[in-house]
Every structure is written in C-alpha cells, then in structure tokens.
Design an enzyme around this catalytic site. Structure first.
Site, mmCIF file in Angstrom:
data_model
loop_
_atom_site.group_PDB
_atom_site.id
_atom_site.type_symbol
_atom_site.label_atom_id
_atom_site.label_comp_id
_atom_site.label_asym_id
_atom_site.label_seq_id
_atom_site.Cartn_x
_atom_site.Cartn_y
_atom_site.Cartn_z
ATOM 1 N N GLU A 14 0.803 -1.222 0.000
ATOM 2 C CA GLU A 14 0.000 0.000 0.000
ATOM 3 C C GLU A 14 0.838 1.276 0.000
ATOM 4 O O GLU A 14 0.513 2.256 -0.640
ATOM 5 C CB GLU A 14 -0.942 0.003 1.214
ATOM 6 C CG GLU A 14 -2.034 -1.043 1.102
ATOM 7 C CD GLU A 14 -2.912 -1.102 2.337
ATOM 8 O OE1 GLU A 14 -3.285 -0.046 2.855
ATOM 9 O OE2 GLU A 14 -3.220 -2.224 2.782
ATOM 10 N N ASP B 166 -1.969 -4.601 3.493
ATOM 11 C CA ASP B 166 -2.010 -4.802 4.945
ATOM 12 C C ASP B 166 -2.900 -5.972 5.357
ATOM 13 O O ASP B 166 -3.878 -6.294 4.692
ATOM 14 C CB ASP B 166 -2.513 -3.526 5.632
ATOM 15 C CG ASP B 166 -1.528 -2.383 5.477
ATOM 16 O OD1 ASP B 166 -0.376 -2.654 5.048
ATOM 17 O OD2 ASP B 166 -1.903 -1.234 5.760
ATOM 18 N N ASP C 79 -5.469 -6.601 7.209
ATOM 19 C CA ASP C 79 -6.722 -6.275 7.884
ATOM 20 C C ASP C 79 -7.827 -6.198 6.843
ATOM 21 O O ASP C 79 -7.599 -6.448 5.654
ATOM 22 C CB ASP C 79 -6.601 -4.979 8.702
ATOM 23 C CG ASP C 79 -6.205 -3.778 7.840
ATOM 24 O OD1 ASP C 79 -6.306 -3.866 6.596
ATOM 25 O OD2 ASP C 79 -5.794 -2.754 8.405
ATOM 26 N N GLU D 189 -9.498 -3.733 5.453
ATOM 27 C CA GLU D 189 -9.293 -2.803 4.344
ATOM 28 C C GLU D 189 -8.203 -3.321 3.405
ATOM 29 O O GLU D 189 -8.320 -3.217 2.183
ATOM 30 C CB GLU D 189 -8.939 -1.417 4.863
ATOM 31 C CG GLU D 189 -10.031 -0.755 5.697
ATOM 32 C CD GLU D 189 -11.326 -0.490 4.949
ATOM 33 O OE1 GLU D 189 -11.275 -0.184 3.737
ATOM 34 O OE2 GLU D 189 -12.407 -0.622 5.568
ATOM 35 N N TYR E 246 5.682 2.723 10.578
ATOM 36 C CA TYR E 246 4.424 3.278 10.104
ATOM 37 C C TYR E 246 3.629 3.962 11.218
ATOM 38 O O TYR E 246 3.550 3.448 12.325
ATOM 39 C CB TYR E 246 3.599 2.152 9.486
ATOM 40 C CG TYR E 246 2.502 2.673 8.631
ATOM 41 C CD1 TYR E 246 2.787 3.493 7.562
ATOM 42 C CD2 TYR E 246 1.180 2.365 8.909
ATOM 43 C CE1 TYR E 246 1.778 3.998 6.781
ATOM 44 C CE2 TYR E 246 0.163 2.858 8.132
ATOM 45 C CZ TYR E 246 0.478 3.683 7.067
ATOM 46 O OH TYR E 246 -0.522 4.179 6.303
ATOM 47 N N ARG F 237 0.322 5.005 11.226
ATOM 48 C CA ARG F 237 -1.124 4.765 11.410
ATOM 49 C C ARG F 237 -1.325 3.330 11.869
ATOM 50 O O ARG F 237 -1.387 2.407 11.054
ATOM 51 C CB ARG F 237 -1.876 5.049 10.115
ATOM 52 C CG ARG F 237 -1.918 6.537 9.780
ATOM 53 C CD ARG F 237 -2.764 6.833 8.568
ATOM 54 N NE ARG F 237 -1.987 6.667 7.344
ATOM 55 C CZ ARG F 237 -1.421 7.666 6.666
ATOM 56 N NH1 ARG F 237 -1.536 8.898 7.109
ATOM 57 N NH2 ARG F 237 -0.735 7.422 5.579
ATOM 58 N N HIS G 80 -0.025 -3.488 11.701
ATOM 59 C CA HIS G 80 1.327 -2.930 11.744
ATOM 60 C C HIS G 80 1.920 -3.102 13.129
ATOM 61 O O HIS G 80 1.254 -3.532 14.049
ATOM 62 C CB HIS G 80 1.286 -1.433 11.401
ATOM 63 C CG HIS G 80 0.599 -1.126 10.116
ATOM 64 N ND1 HIS G 80 1.242 -1.166 8.914
ATOM 65 C CD2 HIS G 80 -0.687 -0.816 9.855
ATOM 66 C CE1 HIS G 80 0.384 -0.872 7.957
ATOM 67 N NE2 HIS G 80 -0.798 -0.656 8.496
#
Length: 777
Positions: free
Chosen positions: A9, A81, A83, A85, A287, A289, A332
């Site tokens: 991403e 990632d 998850d 999303e 990262y 976020r 993350h």
DNA sequence: CAGTGAGCGAGCTTCCGCTTGACTT
C-alpha cells in the site's frame, strides 16, 4: 524484466521491501484504495441486493495503468495490509488487473523485517473473500448512512453542505453532551487546609507540608480551626513506609501518539500526523497509522542491547505488550524508531521533537520499573481531633523514569509533587510555621481537546487510525465544533492564614473556565445532534459501531451474508429517513427568553438563515420584528435575556477620530469597527459592545500599517498588483491570484514577467479558485 | 465585504478508510 510483481500500500514500504527481496522482484505501491464507490452518487443499487458500483478513483488512474502493464508480464503477489481494508484493496487490485482470484498469491506480514517478509513469501494464501465482503458491508453501510442522513439535514436546517455519518455525528455528540454537563454543573467549594511544619534534622531546620485529614465546608469552620491551632502543639503519631513501583507506558499507537504530542508538544492531531509522515518517509520511524502496541522481536532485541550498553543491565526489562483495544486490527507494529540506537535525528524542529518523544517512549517501554518509597506521617494536634497527613515519595531506583513519564489530561495545579520528607520519627514535635485554609472550587468535567476526543473515540471503537485526524478536521470544517477562544473569567476565593499567632483573611482572584483550544459545540452542532439523536437514535448510539462490528465479524467468518446484514439494517433505517424528511418540522432551536421590558414583546433566540440570532416581536405583529446576531462565544442554549437585549445596542457610536465617526457593529464577517468608509475587523479579545475609542484608534492604525506592508509593487495599466499574503508574496490581477514562481524576487518582477506568469499559470489558478470558493456559500 | 432573518423556484451539497502530494491568498 522481473518475474515477480509485489504490491503493497505504501511507497515507503515498497522501497524497503525491494531492497530485501532483490532483483527477482519489482515492488510497487498502489497508494491505498484504488477503487471506490463514485464520489457524487450513492453508487449502491438498493433494489438489487445493494450491489455496489465501483469506479477507479480519479487520482489512481495512472497507478492502475502502470500496475496493469507490469502485471501482464509477471507473477503478482498481493501484499497489502493484513486487515479488512487491506484484504479489500487486494481484491480490488485483483479485479482491476484481471487476476485469477484462485491463483493469485496473497501474502501478509505486520513488520518489515527480512525474516518476516521471506517467511511470508514461503507461505502465500488465497484472497479471503469473506473478509473482503465484511469490508464491502462496512463501506456500503457508511455510504448509505452518510448519503441518506446528510440530505435530511440539508432540508431540516435549510443549509447545504451539512453532513452526518456513523463516525462524525457521534464525535459531535460527545462534544455537545460534555458541554451540557459543564453547563449543568454546580460548582461547590470547600476549604483545604495545609500546614507548613519544620523540624530539626542534623542541626539544620527542614520544612515540609502536610494536609489536614478533612476539609471544611464553611469559612467560619475553617477560621475556628485556625484559631484553635494558635495555642496548639503537634506530635508525630504514626509513620508508615511502603514500597511502590511504577511501570512504563506501552509504545505509541496513532491515538496515544496524538495524545502525548498534544500534551507535551502542543501539536494538533493533524500536525502530529504530518510530522510523523515526514519521519516515516525518511525512514526514521515505523508506520504511523497503527492500533498495535506490538514491537518486532528484532526491535526488542536491539533496544535491549542499546539499553544495557547505555544505561546498564539493571535498566533493561524486556516487555511484550498486548493490545487491549477490542477493535484493533493490528496490521502494523507500534510506532517506534527504525533504529533504536539513534537517540536523535536531523530534521526540522518539529520532527526532532516528535522523534525524541517516540524514541523515549519506545525505549522506556523496555526499561525496568521505577522503585519508589512512599512515606505517610500522621501529626496530631493537641487542641483538635483532626490530624495533618504528610506524604513523601522517594525514588529508590529510577528505572524507565530516567527517560520518560507519560503526561495526563488533568491540569496539574493541585499536584504538589510530593517530594522527600525529612527523616521523622514517632513522638517528635515539629513546630508549625503557617497554616493556610484555601477555598477550593469543585471542577466540572473538562472539555475535550482534539486529542482527548480521539482517545474517547478509540475507546468506543469508533473510527480508525487513518481517520482520527481527518474526522477531527471534518467536524470543525462543517462548523459543528470549534476550538474555544474565550479566556477564563475571574473568580474570588478566600485564603485564611495562621502565622505568628494571628489569623488573617484575604480575598484573592483566580482565573477559571478558560476554553482556549478546547472543543466547544456550535449552535448548529448542538441542533444537529439533538435532531439526529431524537430521530435516528440507533445510529447515534455510542455502541452502534461496536454492535455492527460484531456483525462484520460474522460476515468475515462466513456465517452471515453481507447483503442480508445490510438489508436488515437498511429497511428500518430508510423508513425512518422517509418519515423524517416528509414531516414538516424544521429545526431552529427556538427558545423563549422572556419579554422586552419596554414593549412587552416576546424575545426569542433561534437559528436563522444567517446564523444564530435574537428576534424581538413576532412576524404576525403589525410592526416588523427586530433582529440581532449573536456574538461568537454566545449560544442559543445559554444566552440570557439581558445579554440578548444588549445586542440591540449595535451599531454603537464609539467616538470620533480624524473628524470621522467610529462605529462598532457585528456584521456578516463578525464584529468590526467602521471609520468613515474604512472597515476594520475586531480581534478575538475585543467586544463590540464595550470596545472604547483608544482601542478602536489603535486597531485603525494597525490596519493602515498592515495594508501598507501588504503592497509590494503594481502595474496599474494592467490592473496587476504584487502583494504579501498569508502564504507569502503573490500576484493579483483583477480578481485572480497567481503564484510567483520560485527563484523570482517579487519586488523585482518586470511587467513582462508578470504577464508571463498570468498567461502560463492562469488556467490552473482560475480552476482551483472555483473549487475553493464554492464551499463558502 | 461589513445588508439580511424562511419554507415554490435551480442546483448544489454528503459518508468512512486506505494512501500521498499539490496547493492554498
């Protein structure tokens, strides 16, 4: 041409991974979601099982083109990632790149280390379609709620560009309800008594403080107590020594970083994220976020050896933190320095400060507990049954405190850092120096700050690390919530002092109730909240997100079909929308304040077309009603009749200057003073109802110098001006603004150069101008 | 630029969650 195309991403991640994997792999980033529901339309076919219509996002067209080309000649690995999303992003990639879902390799890792990535490559899996469906359900539900509720508001409050949504509306509700708690709060007071004692220790006089075991409600009681103490003697009657320990806070997540940066550095959540992004892009931190407090084994080991080397073995304590937040998805690591041995970095001041905070927090989290010793001494009074309690705290081993201590949201005025007590023993008689009884008022709950609102949202499981900062911005941009401007008000309080055998009483003043920088709801925010909680209480429920998250989980587990889940939600929700929009009720927040003392006409406060206002008289009367705008800081809910009537003193003659009248008024753009034909805005600290002549003249002169400095050069024959603006010098022709190219000196521009800037940069500026102005009206 | 104080009209808004730049007056 590489045989493998691996897609992640974030571009910064792509670079790092490419280095690890070597020349067999091309690693590209898709920059988050590449496809979404259309921006301008609902994009959900409600009659057809809520089938979504996805379009490639306009700003992702080039990326998609590039990825498509590369994907044709290589084996594709989807490494977004781990998850909901991330799974959806991979699925959209598979769809858009025409990949065979059953053959495409999906890999995941939640730390960017060689072992983690190589291990991931060894064990690819298939796309998890159930997880993708859970994301689609989330996306579609948010779209339905947002795009059906917002139009209800446009109509009911007669205001375009209002908005409502699962996350933002609840965030506003929190702020509105907190404000009401504060308004309803009745402050009570009591007298807190503190004695300053002294005792001889090794031939030296040492003083220490002790607080009385009870507080007094009335001034007379406190006074009587002090009087009783005049002839008294004091005796240490008990001493307790207890060991205690403190442990460090876990490493940063997005939310805790925002909170600490707000408390310790005074950053807004937006600023924190912008600075962190810079640190991340330059490879200095992981990262930013994230909702995880997890540290990679590699990180833990390197921090451990760094601590041992720098502070000694006894300072090291390896800790593996577990994320407690139920809604966390942990794609993350925690936010940590990439290289623990770098205790500082080169960068802007803000970057250096934020890095320092992250470094200290991370390293401290792997350090030993601090060991303390707490001493509590009790001192009897010969003339009263109450006792003084002296508390002392001594650090025996500082451990992690050597580096870092987390701040709290509470104001620290009362926290007398209990330091060391002199060595006391039972039976000793300390001498009294002074005793003070101070009137203390109980405090209402604190208003939310940006960061503490994020904390609350996270606790409720509402919103995600990537949306906290944007949500906080949205509710302010929409005018639901503002950062408070008002300074506190003065309040009297009493201090009674016993010194040298006499009791004195003094009245002092303190400042209280400042709202500076805290979040306060606007009238529109309160009205929207009341309307939505009244009519759409399910969506406004603080538990709504947590409840539907469970349903999304069932979809992810393959137990429920997403279409069914959405259908169950939508049917009653939509009926609610229909009946609400068809009712003839409009939301104005009208409130009766009383009657006008002179005319006996009713005085009401309500939300009018141009904002909150006061109306005297009714529209059915023969004479037209009169109106006045509320000032900033006033609200429909709390304004009094007296305050309302005072607004009708505007416009107000302030005096005259240079033979022209100065008037103060409250206009479309806020309070201002008018001097002849010149207008000057009042500052936040000025009140048009009270501003005096001296201040008005000061502001007029200030404005004149500002205008003079604003001007750099001009070419009147072409209506071109070069001016100083908020973002530096710029070029203005008529109503259009143009950026001055880098390297050009604004005061030395020739007419030719100006015309060139206009002809080349003209198109861009004109279109962007349209975009920004359309928001305003 | 410093008025105004409704409910037709024309046409426009808007969500949440992933990611970065481009650009602002």
């Amino acid at each position: 041409m590489a045989k493998n195309l691996l897609i992640v991403e974030s571009p910064a991640k792509a670079k790092t991974i490419e280095k690890i994997l070597g020349s067999d792999y091309v690693v590209k980033s898709c920059f988050g979601h590449i496809r979404d529901l259309p921006q301008k339309a609902i994009g959900v076919d409600i009659k057809n099982q809520f089938q979504p219509e996805y379009v490639v996002s306009p700003d992702k067209k080039d990326i998609v083109k590039e990825l498509s080309k590369l994907a044709k000649e290589a084996e594709v690995w989807l490494a977004t990632d781990e998850d909901r999303e991330g799974e959806a992003i991979s699925w959209h990639l598979a769809e858009v790149l025409h990949l065979d879902i059953n053959k495409t390799k999906r890999i995941v890792f939640n730390e960017i280390t060689e072992t983690a990535i190589k291990k991931a490559i060894q064990s690819p899996r298939k796309l998890d379609v159930n997880l993708v469906n859970a994301q689609q359900a989330r996306r579609i539900l948010d779209r339905l709620v947002g795009f059906e509720l917002s139009p209800v508001l446009w109509r009911k409050l007669n205001r375009p560009s209002l908005s409502a949504g699962r996350v933002q509306s609840v965030a506003v509700r929190l702020v509105v309800e907190r404000e009401r708690e504060i308004n309803a709060f009745n402050s009570e007071y009591s007298y807190k008594v503190v004695g300053v004692f002294s005792i001889e220790e090794k031939g030296k006089e040492k003083s220490f403080k002790a607080e009385l075991s009870r507080k007094f409600e009335k001034k007379e009681e406190a006074e009587q107590f002090l009087k009783d103490c005049i002839p008294a003697s004091y005796k240490v009657s008990d001493i307790q020594v207890k060991p205690a320990s403190k442990s460090p806070a876990p490493p940063f997540t997005t939310s805790t970083l925002q909170q600490e940066a707000s408390r310790k550095l005074g950053f807004s959540v937006k600023k924190t994220m912008m600075v962190a992004q810079k640190l991340y892009e330059s490879g200095k931190i992981t990262y930013m976020r994230t909702d995880s407090v997890n540290l990679s084994d590699l990180a833990i080991n390197s921090i451990k050896s760094m601590i041992k080397e720098r502070f000694g073995d006894e300072y090291s304590h390896v800790r593996q933190y577990v994320t407690k937040n139920a809604s966390a998805q942990e794609a993350h690591e925690a936010i940590r320095p990439t290289y623990a041995q770098n205790d500082s970095i080169d960068g802007s001041k803000d970057e250096e400060r934020l890095y320092d905070l992250i470094w200290k927090r991370t390293v401290a989290s792997q350090m030993s507990n601090a060991k303390l010793e707490r001493t509590i001494a009790q001192i009897d009074i010969s003339t009263r049954k109450e006792q003084f309690i002296a508390e002392g705290e001594v650090i025996k081993f500082e451990g992690f405190l050597k580096l870092y201590l987390e701040s709290t949201d509470e104001e620290s005025e009362d926290e007398e850092q209990s330091g060391m007590l002199p060595a006391l023993s039972v039976g000793q008689s300390p001498t009294i120096q002074t005793i003070t009884a101070t009137q203390k008022f109980s405090k209402p709950p604190g208003r939310y700050t940006e960061a503490s609102l994020v904390k609350k949202l996270e606790e409720l499981g509402i919103g995600r690390p990537s949306t906290y900062a944007p949500t906080i911005s949205t509710i302010q941009d929409r005018g639901y919530v503002e950062k408070g401007q008002r300074e506190g008000q003065k309040r009297d309080y009493n201090v009674l002092t016993l010194k040298n055998g006499t009791v004195t009483v003094k009245a002092l003043q303190e400042v209280t109730g400042s709202v500076k920088g805290q979040l306060v709801p606007t009238d529109i925010g309160s009205l929207v909240t009341d309307f939505l909680t009244d009519q759409f209480n399910k969506v406004m429920d603080y538990k709504f997100t947590a409840n539907i998250e469970k349903e999304f989980d069932s979809i992810a587990d393959g137990k429920v079909e997403w279409e069914k889940m959405i259908g169950n939600f939508y049917q009653p929700f939509h009926e609610n929308v229909e009946s609400s929009i068809n009712s003839k009720v409009y939301v104005t927040g009208e409130r009766q304040l009383g009657v006008h003392p002179a005319s006996n006409k009713p005085v009401t406060a309500r939300l009018g077309k141009f904002g909150p206002m006061i109306q005297v008289g009714s529209s059915e009367d023969e004479t037209k009603p009169t109106y006045a705008k509320l000032l900033s800081g006033q609200s429909i809910e709390t304004i009094t009749l007296e305050e309302a009537l005072a607004l009708f003193n505007l416009p107000r003659l302030v005096g005259s200057f240079e033979d022209k009248e100065i008037k103060a008024n409250n206009g479309r753009f806020g309070p201002y003073i008018q001097h002849g034909t010149a207008f000057v805005s009042l500052k936040r600290e000025d009140d048009p109802l009270t501003v005096d002549l001296d201040r008005a003249i000061e502001l007029i002169l200030e404005k004149r110098t500002a205008d003079a400095n604003k001007f750099i050069a001009e070419f009147p024959e072409h209506a071109i001006q070069i001016l100083n603006g908020r973002f530096g010098p710029y070029l203005k022709q008529g109503k259009n603004n143009f950026k001055i190219p880098k390297g050009k000196q604004p005061d030395k521009l020739t007419l030719e150069e100006c015309l060139e800037i206009i002809s080349t940069g003209g198109k861009d500026s004109a279109t962007t101008k349209k975009k920004t102005t359309k928001f305003k009206k």
